[in-house]
Structures are given as structure tokens and as C-alpha cells.
Design an enzyme around this catalytic site. Sequence first.
Site, PDB file in Angstrom:
ATOM      1  N   ASN A 189       0.853  -1.184   0.000  1.00 43.59           N
ATOM      2  CA  ASN A 189       0.000   0.000   0.000  1.00 43.59           C
ATOM      3  C   ASN A 189       0.893   1.239   0.000  1.00 43.59           C
ATOM      4  O   ASN A 189       2.119   1.145   0.102  1.00 43.59           O
ATOM      5  CB  ASN A 189      -0.992  -0.014   1.168  1.00 43.59           C
ATOM      6  CG  ASN A 189      -0.316  -0.007   2.534  1.00 43.59           C
ATOM      7  OD1 ASN A 189       0.714   0.631   2.741  1.00 43.59           O
ATOM      8  ND2 ASN A 189      -0.898  -0.728   3.478  1.00 43.59           N
ATOM      9  N   ARG A 190       0.277   2.390  -0.114  1.00 44.64           N
ATOM     10  CA  ARG A 190       1.068   3.614  -0.265  1.00 44.64           C
ATOM     11  C   ARG A 190       1.954   3.881   0.953  1.00 44.64           C
ATOM     12  O   ARG A 190       3.130   4.247   0.811  1.00 44.64           O
ATOM     13  CB  ARG A 190       0.142   4.805  -0.516  1.00 44.64           C
ATOM     14  CG  ARG A 190       0.879   6.107  -0.743  1.00 44.64           C
ATOM     15  CD  ARG A 190      -0.045   7.207  -1.215  1.00 44.64           C
ATOM     16  NE  ARG A 190       0.695   8.427  -1.543  1.00 44.64           N
ATOM     17  CZ  ARG A 190       0.190   9.432  -2.245  1.00 44.64           C
ATOM     18  NH1 ARG A 190      -1.042   9.365  -2.685  1.00 44.64           N
ATOM     19  NH2 ARG A 190       0.931  10.496  -2.494  1.00 44.64           N
ATOM     20  N   ASP A 224      -6.001  -8.976   1.205  1.00 53.76           N
ATOM     21  CA  ASP A 224      -5.907 -10.427   1.036  1.00 53.76           C
ATOM     22  C   ASP A 224      -6.701 -10.883  -0.182  1.00 53.76           C
ATOM     23  O   ASP A 224      -6.269 -11.754  -0.940  1.00 53.76           O
ATOM     24  CB  ASP A 224      -6.440 -11.140   2.279  1.00 53.76           C
ATOM     25  CG  ASP A 224      -5.670 -10.787   3.540  1.00 53.76           C
ATOM     26  OD1 ASP A 224      -4.522 -10.336   3.431  1.00 53.76           O
ATOM     27  OD2 ASP A 224      -6.246 -10.971   4.636  1.00 53.76           O
ATOM     28  N   GLU A 259       3.219   1.784   3.097  1.00 50.61           N
ATOM     29  CA  GLU A 259       4.335   0.839   3.137  1.00 50.61           C
ATOM     30  C   GLU A 259       5.426   1.213   2.133  1.00 50.61           C
ATOM     31  O   GLU A 259       6.625   1.159   2.445  1.00 50.61           O
ATOM     32  CB  GLU A 259       3.822  -0.567   2.847  1.00 50.61           C
ATOM     33  CG  GLU A 259       2.945  -1.149   3.955  1.00 50.61           C
ATOM     34  CD  GLU A 259       2.132  -2.352   3.520  1.00 50.61           C
ATOM     35  OE1 GLU A 259       1.592  -3.042   4.398  1.00 50.61           O
ATOM     36  OE2 GLU A 259       2.009  -2.590   2.297  1.00 50.61           O
TER      37      GLU A 259
END
Length: 344
Positions: free
Chosen positions: A212-213, A280, A215
Site C-alpha cells: 500500500n502507499r 488479502d 508501506e
Amino acid sequence: MTPLEPRLSRERIEVLVAKMARCRVVVVGDAMLDIYLAGDADRISPEAPVPVVTVHGRRHALGGAANVAANVAAIGGEARLVAVIGDDRRADSLRGELVAHHLPDRYLVTAPGRPTTSKTRVMARGQQVVRIDEEVDDPIEEHTEQLLTAELERAMADADAVLIEDYNKGALTPAIIESAMRLARARGVPVVVDPKFKNFFAYRGASVFKPNRRELEQAMGATLDLESPDALPTSLDRLGVDNLLLTLGADGMVLVTKDKEITRIPAMAREVFDVSGAGDTVTAWLGTALAAGAAVREAAQIANYAAGVEVGKLGVATASPIEVMAVHDSYHDQIGRLRRGGLL
């Protein structure tokens, strides 16, 4: 950055879904048990300024890598979960949930003395009041690592894809990651990685890398300017992966392919009830579609439809092919109306 055109036809999705149902997909990483306690909160505790929740219901669900496996099974594919659990009651509950989802537990490794990772969410009138995590996130011991490597080799023997699900709970040591990547290369199958910070740069050669952004920005040490044509291709080069799929929550996703083309994929959800587990679902649909022979843009679009289904459900959930087709049809109907009205 170009928007994703709705080129993926219903017929093409139907062909891919039929193939996906025949795929053998290995999911390796941090499995966990999600516990939901639901009730009412009508008063404040006299002991502390916190709500008192009177619990009326309790349920268990698969979380982390186990939820990815459940999503693969919901597609119809054969999911092989390679993970570490403890020797405790929560492990028994997790195994029971695997049975309920028609998932095998034969690739699980039991680590005595290490608790099964669990997240307990206390809900009151549909809202989460508090989450309680029970876990040990130290790297697994060498003996457990050897057992997990053996199970990974067994699961990968005739696999069509491997999905690596990292929640920083200790299962994915450098040795396990190296084994997964090596076995995938030997079989020539796609590797999809859902990373966390500790091992962020350990997946060179992965087919699709899906942070994600937050991370990605944390790993790169800088705020990302998504309007800059160089920001994401530079991240792709530093990571050494074939394709980068950046998830943006309510803003959808951005796909950067190895030819450095950047594609914006808008979110599909009509209503968002709960984003738990959406990543997920994306990992499962993306990886299984690639295993079935989908091009990466096709796989990303199908996974985006599946995410639109999942966030419309309360708690961690799966998306079925029928539900994904319904999102596809709704999207195409909307595009058609906009075009007929001269707005596209």
C-alpha cells in the site's frame, strides 16, 4: 498516468475464472485467527472511561495468509496454506475454520510454545470498539524454519503460483523467502508478494509486488508524488520486481508494469462497510488469475472487482466469482450510460 479502460469482457472473465478453478496455488506466510465479539454498548464502565460491551455473539474467521487461502478456495482453486501455528486452542479453531472453507491443513507446521497469532475485534452495533492482538512476532526458530521449508517444497511440487503474505509475524524469514522465490523460478510460475517493511527488498524477481502507499513510502523514505511520471517507475527499479501494484484504499490502485506503463485502476465499491481483508482478496484473485494465464493488467482489473465485493461486507470476507461478475456488469453498465450521455 492513464485510466484503465473497461476492455475486459464478461466472456474473457468467464474463461479465466474457469481456468482459475483448476489452479493449484501455494500461499505461504503469516496465518492468523480473527475473532469477532459482537454486542451492545449502552453504558460507560464505572472503573474507567471506556464503554462496557455486552457480548451477544462470537465468531471466528481466517486471517492473514489463511484468509488469502480462503479467497483462493472461494474462487474454486486449490489453495495450499504453508504457515506456522501454535499448539493451543486457537490453533484448533484455525484448523476448524480451514475445514469449513474446504482447505487442507497438511502443510501447517506446529511450533510448540509459540502462540497462534490472533486478532480479537470487539464490535458494538457494527462498530469496532477495540482490537486485541495475541502474538509473538520474533522470527521462527531454526528447527521450525526447516520444517516449514520442507512443507513449502512439498506444496510447490506441482503448483501454478505462489502468493507470499507477509504480516511481520515471524514466519517469513530470509531463508523461507529465498526458498519460495527459488522454487517458483524452478517451476516458472508467478510470484505475488504482499509485503511488510522488514523484508521489503527481499523479493527481487517477483511477478507482482503489492504494497500500500504507506508501506512503499516508508520503505523508500520519501513521500510519493503519484502525478510524477518517474516516482513509481523508480520504485519499481529499486525493488527489482516485474510489476508494481500500489493499493490506495478508496482511491483504487495504480499498476506499474515492467515496460514502465502506469495505469490508474479506480475503486469499484459502491458502499464500504469494512476494509479488513481487502488486501488479502486482491492478492488471492491477482495471483490465481496470473496462474490461469491472465495478463497482469487483466489480473489487476479482476482483483479490483473482487476488492469491491469484499469491502462491501462486514469483517474479513471472501469474494465469489458470481459476485465479481456482478461488479463487472455494473461497471460496464455505468460506463455505457456515461458514454451514451456524452460524458466519456
